[in-house]
Design a protein around this motif. Structure first.
Motif, PDB file in Angstrom:
ATOM      1  N   PHE A  23       0.750  -1.368  -0.111  1.00 38.68           N
ATOM      2  CA  PHE A  23       0.066   0.078  -0.040  1.00 38.68           C
ATOM      3  C   PHE A  23       0.933   1.268   0.012  1.00 38.68           C
ATOM      4  O   PHE A  23       0.595   2.327  -0.644  1.00 38.68           O
ATOM      5  CB  PHE A  23      -0.939   0.052   1.188  1.00 38.68           C
ATOM      6  N   ASN A  24       1.868   1.191   0.809  1.00 35.53           N
ATOM      7  CA  ASN A  24       2.843   2.132   0.628  1.00 35.53           C
ATOM      8  C   ASN A  24       3.597   2.453  -0.492  1.00 35.53           C
ATOM      9  O   ASN A  24       3.751   3.781  -1.023  1.00 35.53           O
ATOM     10  CB  ASN A  24       3.908   2.175   1.805  1.00 35.53           C
ATOM     11  N   VAL A  30       1.889   6.607  -7.110  1.00 39.42           N
ATOM     12  CA  VAL A  30       1.094   7.542  -7.412  1.00 39.42           C
ATOM     13  C   VAL A  30       1.285   8.957  -7.182  1.00 39.42           C
ATOM     14  O   VAL A  30       1.297  10.002  -8.186  1.00 39.42           O
ATOM     15  CB  VAL A  30      -0.472   6.948  -6.976  1.00 39.42           C
ATOM     16  N   PHE A  31       1.603   9.130  -5.903  1.00 38.92           N
ATOM     17  CA  PHE A  31       1.884  10.358  -5.517  1.00 38.92           C
ATOM     18  C   PHE A  31       3.288  10.532  -4.835  1.00 38.92           C
ATOM     19  O   PHE A  31       3.306  10.518  -3.308  1.00 38.92           O
ATOM     20  CB  PHE A  31       0.819  10.730  -4.507  1.00 38.92           C
ATOM     21  N   PRO A  32       4.261  10.422  -5.399  1.00 43.31           N
ATOM     22  CA  PRO A  32       5.671  10.578  -5.044  1.00 43.31           C
ATOM     23  C   PRO A  32       5.809  11.725  -4.176  1.00 43.31           C
ATOM     24  O   PRO A  32       6.606  11.509  -2.881  1.00 43.31           O
ATOM     25  CB  PRO A  32       6.621  10.394  -6.232  1.00 43.31           C
ATOM     26  N   GLN A  38       5.140  13.219   3.598  1.00 43.84           N
ATOM     27  CA  GLN A  38       4.280  12.660   4.633  1.00 43.84           C
ATOM     28  C   GLN A  38       5.281  11.585   5.491  1.00 43.84           C
ATOM     29  O   GLN A  38       5.372  11.620   6.619  1.00 43.84           O
ATOM     30  CB  GLN A  38       3.279  11.837   4.174  1.00 43.84           C
ATOM     31  N   ALA A  39       6.353  11.038   4.601  1.00 42.92           N
ATOM     32  CA  ALA A  39       7.202  10.446   5.279  1.00 42.92           C
ATOM     33  C   ALA A  39       8.267  11.227   5.896  1.00 42.92           C
ATOM     34  O   ALA A  39       8.908  10.613   7.040  1.00 42.92           O
ATOM     35  CB  ALA A  39       7.971   9.429   4.195  1.00 42.92           C
ATOM     36  N   LYS A  40       8.674  12.312   5.434  1.00 43.28           N
ATOM     37  CA  LYS A  40       9.418  13.256   5.902  1.00 43.28           C
ATOM     38  C   LYS A  40       8.847  13.647   7.657  1.00 43.28           C
ATOM     39  O   LYS A  40       9.481  13.603   8.368  1.00 43.28           O
ATOM     40  CB  LYS A  40       9.845  14.443   5.362  1.00 43.28           C
ATOM     41  N   ASN A  41       7.663  13.777   7.493  1.00 41.74           N
ATOM     42  CA  ASN A  41       6.977  14.306   8.705  1.00 41.74           C
ATOM     43  C   ASN A  41       6.999  13.256   9.818  1.00 41.74           C
ATOM     44  O   ASN A  41       7.008  13.586  11.081  1.00 41.74           O
ATOM     45  CB  ASN A  41       5.512  14.596   8.527  1.00 41.74           C
ATOM     46  N   ALA A  42       7.208  11.854   9.390  1.00 42.02           N
ATOM     47  CA  ALA A  42       7.041  10.907  10.388  1.00 42.02           C
ATOM     48  C   ALA A  42       8.639  10.351  10.721  1.00 42.02           C
ATOM     49  O   ALA A  42       8.808  10.359  11.745  1.00 42.02           O
ATOM     50  CB  ALA A  42       6.489   9.523   9.756  1.00 42.02           C
TER      51      ALA A  42
END
Length: 201
Positions: A23-24, A30-32, A38-42
């Motif tokens: 899913f990731n 689709v939305f690189p 979002q990954a950077k925020n986490a």
């Protein structure tokens, strides 16, 4: 010793984990840029983000493996949801045009996109498959409640497998006329020598 029940649970957990990774991977395809944000925020650092992305599975072959194994497990343990699960993958046979509502995983794997006009305004594209894949994951996850609430049914399934094996063994004994002690009672010379009143040695 591991039981069939343990095997089902182990297979289920592996599919859930692989489904999450896929899913990731799909969202990244689709939305690189949005995914990286979002990954950077986490994860906080670019280095961790890049490491995380490199570990993502290749969606195409990964999904095919996940789908095939999920179908087998759902067919075995949750057959009433199998048609729903498959519906999110297969193209509808009665479909006349591709829309956001009927875009499925099979379309995604083929890179299908519908545009309109000279400016090629996108009508529907790969992002439509994200919802379909999410629904498949939700159906698979519903198996977890079945493990807890209908464990007896699964035990019956395992017992039925054992019964079938024992029944087949019994048929083989009758076919070859083998006594439970292993002594042949067939029409061979040993059978004639023993006679009808003979007993197992």
């Amino acid at each position: 010793m591991a039981t069939n029940n343990d095997k089902y649970k182990n297979d289920f957990q592996k599919l859930i984990e692989l489904g999450g990774s896929l899913f990731n991977a799909m969202q990244y395809e689709v939305f690189p840029e949005e995914f990286k944000k979002q990954a950077k925020n986490a994860l906080k650092t670019n280095e961790k983000v890049e490491t995380f992305i490199k570990k993502l599975p290749d969606f195409g072959p990964g999904y095919q493996k996940w789908y095939s194994e999920s179908v087998k497990l759902i067919k075995q343990l949750l057959p009433d949801r199998l048609a729903d699960f498959v519906r999110h993958y297969e193209k509808p046979k009665t479909r006349k045009e591709l829309t956001y509502g009927n875009y499925v995983l099979e379309d995604y794997l083929q890179g299908m996109t519908v545009t309109h006009g000279y400016e090629k305004i996108k009508i529907v594209g790969p992002d439509a498959a994200i919802t379909q894949f999410r629904q498949q994951i939700n159906i698979l996850q519903s198996l977890e409640a079945r493990f807890e609430s209908t464990l007896f049914d699964i035990k019956q399934l395992v017992q039925a497998d054992l019964f079938d094996t024992e029944l087949q063994s019994a048929k083989e004994l009758l076919k070859h006329k083998i006594c439970s002690c292993g002594w042949s009672t067939g029409r061979g010379s040993a059978g004639k020598a023993l006679g009808p009143d003979s007993r197992c040695p």
